[in-house]
Design a protein around this motif. Sequence first.
Motif, PDB file in Angstrom:
ATOM      1  N   ASN A 292       0.791  -1.075  -0.138  1.00 18.25           N
ATOM      2  CA  ASN A 292      -0.030  -0.116   0.009  1.00 18.25           C
ATOM      3  C   ASN A 292       0.945   1.416  -0.006  1.00 18.25           C
ATOM      4  N   LEU A 293       2.049   1.463   0.507  1.00 16.95           N
ATOM      5  CA  LEU A 293       2.955   2.408   0.477  1.00 16.95           C
ATOM      6  C   LEU A 293       3.236   2.620  -1.080  1.00 16.95           C
ATOM      7  N   PHE A 294       3.521   1.543  -1.793  1.00 15.71           N
ATOM      8  CA  PHE A 294       3.774   1.611  -3.131  1.00 15.71           C
ATOM      9  C   PHE A 294       2.736   2.315  -3.899  1.00 15.71           C
ATOM     10  N   ALA A 295       1.627   1.866  -3.415  1.00 14.96           N
ATOM     11  CA  ALA A 295       0.477   2.314  -4.130  1.00 14.96           C
ATOM     12  C   ALA A 295       0.150   3.799  -4.007  1.00 14.96           C
ATOM     13  N   PHE A 296       0.315   4.347  -2.592  1.00  8.58           N
ATOM     14  CA  PHE A 296       0.121   5.573  -2.396  1.00  8.58           C
ATOM     15  C   PHE A 296       1.421   6.314  -2.903  1.00  8.58           C
ATOM     16  N   LEU A 297       2.498   5.790  -2.894  1.00  6.49           N
ATOM     17  CA  LEU A 297       3.717   6.477  -3.788  1.00  6.49           C
ATOM     18  C   LEU A 297       3.633   6.738  -5.166  1.00  6.49           C
ATOM     19  N   LEU A 298       2.771   5.798  -5.756  1.00  2.00           N
ATOM     20  CA  LEU A 298       2.546   5.993  -7.254  1.00  2.00           C
ATOM     21  C   LEU A 298       1.442   6.844  -7.532  1.00  2.00           C
ATOM     22  N   LEU A 299       0.315   6.905  -6.546  1.00  2.00           N
ATOM     23  CA  LEU A 299      -0.632   8.019  -6.806  1.00  2.00           C
ATOM     24  C   LEU A 299      -0.256   9.122  -6.694  1.00  2.00           C
ATOM     25  N   THR A 300       0.925   9.482  -5.552  1.00  2.00           N
ATOM     26  CA  THR A 300       1.351  10.703  -5.344  1.00  2.00           C
ATOM     27  C   THR A 300       2.040  11.336  -6.444  1.00  2.00           C
ATOM     28  N   VAL A 301       2.828  10.582  -7.319  1.00  2.00           N
ATOM     29  CA  VAL A 301       3.792  10.889  -8.472  1.00  2.00           C
ATOM     30  C   VAL A 301       2.474  11.495  -9.384  1.00  2.00           C
ATOM     31  N   VAL A 302       1.349  10.539  -9.681  1.00  2.00           N
ATOM     32  CA  VAL A 302       0.352  10.949 -10.405  1.00  2.00           C
ATOM     33  C   VAL A 302      -0.187  12.469 -10.175  1.00  2.00           C
ATOM     34  N   LEU A 303      -0.559  12.751  -9.085  1.00  2.00           N
ATOM     35  CA  LEU A 303      -0.999  13.635  -8.508  1.00  2.00           C
ATOM     36  C   LEU A 303      -0.368  15.156  -8.469  1.00  2.00           C
ATOM     37  N   VAL A 304       0.778  14.600  -8.203  1.00  2.00           N
ATOM     38  CA  VAL A 304       2.055  16.038  -8.450  1.00  2.00           C
ATOM     39  C   VAL A 304       2.068  16.196  -9.904  1.00  2.00           C
ATOM     40  N   ALA A 305       2.104  15.211 -10.756  1.00  2.00           N
ATOM     41  CA  ALA A 305       2.281  15.515 -12.334  1.00  2.00           C
ATOM     42  C   ALA A 305       1.288  16.110 -12.752  1.00  2.00           C
ATOM     43  N   VAL A 306      -0.236  15.836 -12.310  1.00  2.00           N
ATOM     44  CA  VAL A 306      -1.271  16.578 -12.796  1.00  2.00           C
ATOM     45  C   VAL A 306      -1.329  17.900 -12.293  1.00  2.00           C
ATOM     46  N   ARG A 307      -0.951  18.199 -10.883  1.00  2.00           N
ATOM     47  CA  ARG A 307      -0.946  19.623 -10.409  1.00  2.00           C
ATOM     48  C   ARG A 307      -0.026  20.394 -10.952  1.00  2.00           C
ATOM     49  N   MET A 308       1.319  19.737 -11.524  1.00  2.00           N
ATOM     50  CA  MET A 308       2.240  20.579 -12.290  1.00  2.00           C
ATOM     51  C   MET A 308       1.628  21.148 -13.638  1.00  2.00           C
ATOM     52  N   ARG A 309       1.089  20.305 -14.106  1.00  2.00           N
ATOM     53  CA  ARG A 309       0.268  20.664 -15.406  1.00  2.00           C
ATOM     54  C   ARG A 309      -0.516  21.900 -15.163  1.00  2.00           C
ATOM     55  N   LEU A 310      -1.478  21.798 -14.319  1.00  2.00           N
ATOM     56  CA  LEU A 310      -2.595  22.625 -13.669  1.00  2.00           C
ATOM     57  C   LEU A 310      -1.727  23.964 -13.544  1.00  2.00           C
ATOM     58  N   GLU A 311      -0.511  23.883 -12.774  1.00  2.00           N
ATOM     59  CA  GLU A 311       0.237  24.976 -12.191  1.00  2.00           C
ATOM     60  C   GLU A 311       0.676  25.782 -13.554  1.00  2.00           C
ATOM     61  N   ASP A 312       1.321  24.989 -14.370  1.00  2.00           N
ATOM     62  CA  ASP A 312       1.638  25.779 -15.806  1.00  2.00           C
ATOM     63  C   ASP A 312       0.752  26.348 -16.503  1.00  2.00           C
ATOM     64  N   SER A 313      -0.442  25.889 -16.629  1.00  2.00           N
ATOM     65  CA  SER A 313      -1.495  26.594 -17.094  1.00  2.00           C
ATOM     66  C   SER A 313      -1.873  27.792 -16.500  1.00  2.00           C
ATOM     67  N   GLN A 314      -1.796  27.682 -15.200  1.00  2.00           N
ATOM     68  CA  GLN A 314      -2.208  28.907 -14.642  1.00  2.00           C
ATOM     69  C   GLN A 314      -1.309  29.906 -14.541  1.00  2.00           C
ATOM     70  N   ARG A 315      -0.087  29.669 -14.835  1.00  2.00           N
ATOM     71  CA  ARG A 315       1.005  30.689 -14.961  1.00  2.00           C
ATOM     72  C   ARG A 315       0.995  31.300 -16.423  1.00  2.00           C
ATOM     73  N   ALA A 316       0.620  30.506 -17.243  1.00  2.00           N
ATOM     74  CA  ALA A 316       0.323  30.897 -18.537  1.00  2.00           C
ATOM     75  C   ALA A 316      -0.741  31.924 -18.676  1.00  2.00           C
ATOM     76  N   VAL A 317      -2.019  31.629 -17.983  1.00  2.00           N
ATOM     77  CA  VAL A 317      -2.718  32.522 -17.995  1.00  2.00           C
ATOM     78  C   VAL A 317      -2.788  33.899 -17.207  1.00  2.00           C
ATOM     79  N   GLU A 318      -1.961  33.735 -16.403  1.00  2.00           N
ATOM     80  CA  GLU A 318      -1.431  34.955 -15.529  1.00  2.00           C
ATOM     81  C   GLU A 318      -0.275  36.043 -16.473  1.00  2.00           C
ATOM     82  N   SER A 319       0.290  35.351 -17.050  1.00  2.00           N
ATOM     83  CA  SER A 319       1.330  35.825 -17.862  1.00  2.00           C
ATOM     84  C   SER A 319       0.413  36.860 -18.959  1.00  2.00           C
ATOM     85  N   LEU A 320      -0.309  35.929 -19.549  1.00  2.00           N
ATOM     86  CA  LEU A 320      -1.372  36.798 -20.649  1.00  2.00           C
ATOM     87  C   LEU A 320      -2.069  37.972 -19.905  1.00  2.00           C
TER      88      LEU A 320
END
Length: 229
Positions: free
Chosen positions: A193-221
């Motif tokens: 279950n630790l491995f499952a949570f770590l894998l989920l963590t990697v996925v969530l961080v990657a998704v959140r980074m994509r969202l943050e990049d999009s937010q920064r692009a909007v702020e720049s515009l």
Amino acid sequence: MRDKIIFGAGIFAALYFIRNLYVILLQLPDEAMQGAVYRIFFFHLPPYFAAVFCFLGAAIASGMYLKTKRWHYDVFAVSATEVGLALAAINLVTGMIWGRQQWGIWWTWDARLTSALITWLIYLGYLMLREGIKDPSERAKNSAVLSIFAFFAVYFTYKANEWYRTQHPGPVLTIRTGKNTIDPAMQAMLFHNLFAFLLLTVVLVAVRMRLEDSQRAVESLRRRAHAVA
């Protein structure tokens, strides 16, 4: 390609959690001292360690931002902090549920519990600080400094289990085998279950980074639009 990898990892993590739930609920026996309630530790300890990895990663990324001023380090830091904060909340809530069953109370101002709550509030303050600073450079710099110092609270919380003996017990589930320790099957499931949570963590961080990049692009515009206006 990156989106497909993230999606595939998310599907695998979901299936892995389903498999783990089946084993935890239907195959593992009750623990000798705690009975069935011990199963909550499979969803109490792994989120804690996953949160620690998030906060450690955020602190390292924050240090790299202060050194290089590269935005992607700040993006990673805030993304990892948000995911870590959610995981730490799961740790706190599941611990309260266990405490209600074992101690008869939902909460006590025990050293370990209090330090865990304070740590959670510090990282919540990190996100509030970011919301309160409009200038991107100042926001990244100040939050990076806070992230680095906040990790000392994480370390204190970890060591509090050794330094203090109050309401919170010592390690309930150990990773050692032998007399008076958990069954090897329970030990193995803890790591599964630790491995499952770590894998989920990697996925969530990657998704959140994509969202943050999009937010920064909007702020720049928006900044460019205001400059033109």
